[in-house]
Scaffold this active site. Structure first.
Site, short mmCIF file in Angstrom:
data_model
loop_
_atom_site.label_atom_id
_atom_site.label_comp_id
_atom_site.label_asym_id
_atom_site.label_seq_id
_atom_site.Cartn_x
_atom_site.Cartn_y
_atom_site.Cartn_z
N CYS A 172 -8.66 -43.54 -37.23
CA CYS A 172 -7.78 -43.97 -38.33
C CYS A 172 -7.21 -45.36 -38.07
CB CYS A 172 -6.66 -42.95 -38.50
SG CYS A 172 -5.59 -43.33 -39.89
N CYS A 217 0.55 -44.74 -36.46
CA CYS A 217 1.56 -43.68 -36.29
C CYS A 217 1.65 -43.33 -34.80
CB CYS A 217 1.18 -42.45 -37.12
SG CYS A 217 0.72 -42.88 -38.81
N CYS A 270 0.27 -40.07 -33.21
CA CYS A 270 -0.99 -39.48 -33.67
C CYS A 270 -2.20 -39.71 -32.77
CB CYS A 270 -1.30 -39.96 -35.08
SG CYS A 270 -2.72 -39.08 -35.77
N CYS A 299 -5.97 -25.89 -45.82
CA CYS A 299 -5.53 -27.28 -45.88
C CYS A 299 -6.52 -28.18 -45.15
CB CYS A 299 -4.14 -27.38 -45.27
SG CYS A 299 -3.50 -29.06 -45.31
N CYS A 303 -5.32 -27.08 -50.32
CA CYS A 303 -4.40 -28.19 -50.03
C CYS A 303 -5.19 -29.29 -49.32
CB CYS A 303 -3.29 -27.67 -49.12
SG CYS A 303 -2.15 -28.94 -48.54
N CYS A 354 3.91 -30.79 -50.71
CA CYS A 354 4.18 -30.32 -49.36
C CYS A 354 4.58 -31.55 -48.55
CB CYS A 354 2.91 -29.68 -48.80
SG CYS A 354 3.04 -29.27 -47.05
N ARG A 388 7.81 -24.43 -43.37
CA ARG A 388 6.68 -24.11 -42.47
C ARG A 388 6.95 -24.48 -41.01
NH1 ARG A 388 2.56 -26.56 -45.10
NH2 ARG A 388 2.72 -24.81 -46.51
#
Ligand code: SAM
Ligand code: DTB
Ligand code: SF4
Length: 324
Positions: free
Chosen positions: A52, A56, A59, A96, A128, A188, A260
């Site tokens: 990616c 972040c 991550c 998801c 999702c 979400c 969650r």
């Protein structure tokens, strides 16, 4: 009563109340608004892993950190559907699909995701996706293909955001949430604790979520999974009491939302998870992997559900969504 006008002072008072009082209050509202015997079981699958472009700090999938995650191309639709069927057979009602993208830029990939969404929807599961930023037009197309929910986390407070991510802004995140809402997709959105944020940052994030024009239908609370190679690899393990405090506060200020208990369960005992359910968590991510890090197996979770007298929530039980 569902309120969208919470003040920081009110949320701070709730968050700082004595822990057992806080849990009692959250559990009381949980009984009023939700079926406490039920926990939603969502299975996660990383359909496009690693490489990616974003930075972040938490991550493992950011290309710029050396985390040992293998970069994989977008999975094939039939492999994804096979995995979804297995998840359904194991009692999961939401599926998801996660992609390590800043945004969906390539039309060919987008068309393939649309195919996956249609396929999972046909299995009778709530489908999702979490794929980064979405335009209004992309959100509409996903909705028309049967997408039920979209996950896009605020992660932390607006003030702390710049210390964690510099390659996109808080406003970008809020814009995507707005596009998702306008398309009639269930929202979400939640965050992570253990990033080095202050209690004020946690309260600030909960304030932003609970003062959106409509509360997100689900709010994932993740405990940081520190991954070697990321800038946050040496962060201190999240204290279970902090997790409980965060979940209980979210339950009190957003009583109709699914809260969650997300990343971090692999490091928690059943007793610790039970405390989180008591404090108002009513959804988990299931499957022995989250996106790239370990998670309890379906068998472990089945054992926990039996022990605690919990049952998986059926699909499509939420109130029908209205277009914003
Ligand atoms: N790329 C998309 C995005 O960032 O929106 C979707 C996938 S991204 C991995 C989804 C979410 O996973 C992040 O927003 C973050 O909240 C969570 N996450 C990622 N790494 C994590 C970690 N090490 N510990 C806890 N949560 C994490
Ligand atoms: C969310 O809030 N947590 C999930 C899901 N949404 C996509 C992801 C957790 C990822 C944990 C790190 C990993 O496994 O790579
Ligand atoms: Fe990319 Fe999402 Fe990871 Fe950020 S959290 S680096 S956008 S995969």
């Amino acid at each position: 009563m569902i309120r969208n006008n919470w003040t920081i002072t009110e949320i701070t008072q709730i968050y700082n109340s004595p822990l057992l009082e806080l849990v009692y209050k959250a559990a009381t509202l949980h009984r009023e608004y939700q079926d406490t015997a039920e926990v939603q079981v969502c299975t996660l699958l990383s359909i496009k892993t690693g490489g990616c472009s974003e930075d972040c700090a938490y991550c493992p999938q950011a290309a710029r950190y050396n985390t040992g995650v293998d970069v994989q191309a977008l999975m094939k639709t039939d492999e994804v559907l096979e995995y979804a069927q297995k998840a359904k057979d194991a009692g999961s009602t939401r599926f998801c699909m996660g992609a390590a993208w800043r945004e969906v830029r390539n039309n060919r990939d987008f068309d393939r995701v649309i195919e996956m969404v249609k396929g999972v929807n046909e299995l009778g599961m709530e489908v999702c996706c979490t794929m980064g930023m979405l335009t209004e037009e992309q959100a509409k197309k996903l909705h028309d293909a049967g997408l039920y929910a979209y996950n896009h986390n605020l992660d932390t407070s607006e003030e702390h955001y710049g210390d964690i991510i510099t390659t996109r802004t808080y406003k970008d995140r809020l814009n995507t949430l707005d596009n998702v809402r306008k398309a009639g997709i269930s929202v979400c959105s939640g965050g992570i604790i253990g990033l080095g944020e202050t209690h004020e940052d946690r309260i600030g994030m909960l304030h932003t979520l609970s003062t959106l024009p409509k509360h997100p239908e689900s709010v994932p609370i993740n405990a940081l999974v520190p991954v070697a190679g990321t800038p946050l690899e040496h962060n201190k393990k999240v204290d279970i009491w902090d997790m409980v405090r965060m979940i209980a506060t979210a339950r009190i200020i957003m009583p109709a939302t699914m809260v969650r208990l997300s990343a971090g369960r692999n490091e928690m005992s059943i007793a610790e998870q039970a405390l989180c359910f008591m404090a108002g968590a009513n959804s988990i991510f299931a499957g022995d992997k989250l996106l790239t890090t370990p998670n309890p197996s379906f068998a472990d979770d089945l054992n926990m559900f039996n022990l605690l007298g919990l049952k998986p929530r059926e699909a499509f039980k939420g109130a029908p969504l209205e277009l914003a």
